[in-house]
Scaffold this active site. Structure first.
Site, PDB file in Angstrom:
ATOM      1  N   HIS A 122      -4.819  17.380 -10.098  1.00 28.15           N
ATOM      2  CA  HIS A 122      -3.439  17.799 -10.388  1.00 28.15           C
ATOM      3  C   HIS A 122      -2.779  16.661 -11.176  1.00 28.15           C
ATOM      4  CE1 HIS A 122       0.815  18.636  -9.376  1.00 28.15           C
ATOM      5  NE2 HIS A 122       0.429  19.854  -9.033  1.00 28.15           N
ATOM      6  N   ASP A 199      -6.486  13.212  -2.326  1.00 22.90           N
ATOM      7  CA  ASP A 199      -5.311  14.072  -2.442  1.00 22.90           C
ATOM      8  C   ASP A 199      -5.570  15.297  -1.561  1.00 22.90           C
ATOM      9  OD1 ASP A 199      -3.507  16.034  -3.097  1.00 22.90           O
ATOM     10  OD2 ASP A 199      -3.649  15.763  -5.268  1.00 22.90           O
ATOM     11  N   GLN A 202      -4.070  20.307  -0.969  1.00 27.23           N
ATOM     12  CA  GLN A 202      -4.612  21.660  -0.827  1.00 27.23           C
ATOM     13  C   GLN A 202      -5.674  21.769   0.265  1.00 27.23           C
ATOM     14  OE1 GLN A 202      -3.373  24.273  -2.283  1.00 27.23           O
ATOM     15  NE2 GLN A 202      -2.115  23.328  -3.876  1.00 27.23           N
ATOM     16  N   LYS A 225       3.579  22.584   1.750  1.00 25.32           N
ATOM     17  CA  LYS A 225       2.383  23.408   1.542  1.00 25.32           C
ATOM     18  C   LYS A 225       1.713  23.756   2.871  1.00 25.32           C
ATOM     19  CE  LYS A 225       1.418  21.424  -3.021  1.00 25.32           C
ATOM     20  NZ  LYS A 225       1.717  22.483  -3.979  1.00 25.32           N
ATOM     21  N   CYS A 363      -0.466  22.728 -13.401  1.00 28.13           N
ATOM     22  CA  CYS A 363      -0.359  21.260 -13.411  1.00 28.13           C
ATOM     23  C   CYS A 363      -1.734  20.603 -13.459  1.00 28.13           C
ATOM     24  CB  CYS A 363       0.416  20.741 -12.200  1.00 28.13           C
ATOM     25  SG  CYS A 363       2.110  21.252 -12.200  1.00 28.13           S
TER      26      CYS A 363
HETATM   27  N1  PLP Z   1      -2.001  17.660  -5.604  1.00 28.84           N
HETATM   28  C1  PLP Z   1      -2.423  18.921  -5.545  1.00 28.84           C
HETATM   29  C2  PLP Z   1      -3.887  19.213  -5.447  1.00 28.84           C
HETATM   30  C3  PLP Z   1      -1.492  19.962  -5.587  1.00 28.84           C
HETATM   31  O1  PLP Z   1      -1.900  21.219  -5.545  1.00 28.84           O
HETATM   32  C4  PLP Z   1      -0.107  19.649  -5.682  1.00 28.84           C
HETATM   33  C5  PLP Z   1       0.909  20.710  -5.785  1.00 28.84           C
HETATM   34  O2  PLP Z   1       0.662  21.794  -6.248  1.00 28.84           O
HETATM   35  C6  PLP Z   1       0.273  18.310  -5.716  1.00 28.84           C
HETATM   36  C7  PLP Z   1      -0.707  17.349  -5.673  1.00 28.84           C
HETATM   37  C8  PLP Z   1       1.701  17.893  -5.812  1.00 28.84           C
HETATM   38  O3  PLP Z   1       2.368  18.233  -4.644  1.00 28.84           O
HETATM   39  P1  PLP Z   1       3.969  18.050  -4.545  1.00 28.84           P
HETATM   40  O4  PLP Z   1       4.536  18.771  -5.724  1.00 28.84           O
HETATM   41  O5  PLP Z   1       4.302  18.687  -3.238  1.00 28.84           O
HETATM   42  O6  PLP Z   1       4.249  16.610  -4.572  1.00 28.84           O
END
Ligand code: PLP
Length: 404
Positions: A122, A199, A202, A225, A363
């Site tokens: 992401h 990370d 998900q 999430k 993203c």
């Molecule tokens: N990392 C992953 C794999 C994500 O799917 C997301 C959000 O869609 C993020 C990071 C960023 O999360 P946040 O916008 O809650 O900071």
């Protein structure tokens, strides 16, 4: 297993109609809906407890502080961290990674060093590292993946050099649904003496996570999430690492003493938590974690796996269907394209049928470039989704297809 109809009653929004059709909410990868228990706990805190934490001798402040710190303990238990000193509250995954990129960069990254990320990250696990590399004169290197959406482990191992300072990898791809072999990624990095950030944005909502078993050095996730409120997230870090990092933001709470000549910093985890935290949201997050714990993360995983498998089987029967990502070790995310139908058209027309999906690059623009596409349609499942909703999605896709 749990009673899904009963569970759905906890989520009032699922009763909504959109354009006169029952809402089919399949945008859970972006954010999940909130159960009553979470919202009510937060309302109750605002109505009956509210006071700033850590600063007051008075009753309410102490009660709010107790709730906030009990939430930290709930998070610790949920991801099986060793100590609450290792649980930093942030605004979400993005802020967690920015915090680490800044502090780790300051402490450990020099000109010519290398940071590894994967192709399927992401933007929030790419851009903070790019910014840090630019500041430090370091280089960002990318772990390649197969056409199938799996990381190439041999290439990964070859990328690890004596200049590698950190490996940053997503547990589950928000686009492909790939469940990455993070235990292997961590083990191999450690053989080279390199720490790893996972990370978990998900993964944490969908499967049990034990940071001690994984042996990751850092782990980030977002509250919203996993059925919790927006504006709160977590950075887990091994105490031995966090002790070596400088503070991120300066301000109240992160200090021990302040003099104009010199300031000394607070102990963990407060050293990284400047200013008033969103203590109502941390409480909401803890209630959300208790909620999923009561259902059982194994049960949630099993339910969503069943749903994803069923959806893949049904969708593969649609002519011209392209599903991205591996067929097995696939989490509750399905990215797809049908024939020449543009992802935006598909998403817009599904919306008219009450079906909420996400469209675009999610993203993850570098991943889109790797796949040679502009974007996909993404259906992502949660603990409250049903096979009837999958059927509605499949019927919806077929209906849109007929229109073209
Ligand atoms: N990392 C992953 C794999 C994500 O799917 C997301 C959000 O869609 C993020 C990071 C960023 O999360 P946040 O916008 O809650 O900071």
């Amino acid at each position: 297993m749990y009673d899904i109809n009963k569970v759905r009653e906890d989520f009032p929004i699922l009763q909504r109609e959109i354009y006169g059709k029952p809402l089919v909410y399949l945008d859970n990868g972006a954010t999940t809906q909130k159960p009553r228990q979470v919202v009510e706990a937060m309302v109750d805190e605002y109505y009956n407890v509210n006071a700033n934490v850590h600063r007051g001798v008075h009753f309410l402040s102490q009660q709010a502080t107790d709730l906030h710190e009990a939430s930290r303990e709930t998070v610790r238990r949920f991801i099986h961290a060793r100590s609450t000193s290792e649980i930093l509250f942030t605004r979400g995954t993005t802020e967690s990674i920015n915090l680490l990129a800044f502090t780790f960069g300051e402490a450990f990254v020099r000109q010519g060093d290398e940071i590894l990320v994967s192709t399927m990250e992401h933007h929030s696990n790419i851009v903070p590292w790019q910014m840090m590399c630019e500041r430090k004169g370091a280089t960002l290197k990318v772990i390649p993946m197969t056409d199938n959406g799996e990381l190439q482990m041999e290439a990964y191992e070859e990328l690890l050099t004596e200049r590698t300072r950190l490996v940053c990898c997503t547990h589950v791809s928000n686009v492909l649904g790939t469940i990455n072999p993070v235990a292997d990624i961590i083990r191999i990095a450690h053989q080279h003496g390199v720490p790893v950030l996972i990370d978990g944005a998900q993964s944490v909502p969908h499967m049990p996570v034990d940071v001690q078993v994984l042996d990751c050095d850092f782990f980030a996730f977002s509250g919203h999430k996993i059925y919790g409120p927006t504006g709160v997230g977590v950075l887990y870090g091994k105490e031995s690492w966090l002790e070596k990092l400088p503070p991120y933001q300066g301000g109240g709470e992160m200090i021990k003493t302040v003099k104009f000549e010199k300031t000394t910093y607070n102990e963990l985890p407060y050293k990284f938590e400047a200013g008033t935290p969103d203590y109502v949201a941390t409480h909401g997050l803890a209630v959300a974690l208790d909620y999923v714990t009561a259902l059982g993360m194994e049960n949630i995983f099993a339910h969503e796996q069943q749903l994803t498998l069923y959806a893949m089987q049904q969708m593969q029967q649609i002519e011209g269907m392209r599903i991205f990502g591996p067929a097995d070790h696939h989490d509750a995310v399905i990215s797809f394209l049908v024939g020449n139908i543009h992802h935006l058209d598909m998403g817009t027309l599904l919306d008219r049928l009450g079906i909420a999906v996400r469209t675009g690059h999610h993203c993850a623009e570098p991943l889109m470039h790797r796949l040679g596409i502009e974007g996909t349609v993404r259906a992502s499942f949660a603990l409250y989704n049903t096979t009837d909703e999958v059927d509605a999605l499949v019927a919806g896709i077929r209906r849109v297809q007929k229109m073209f």
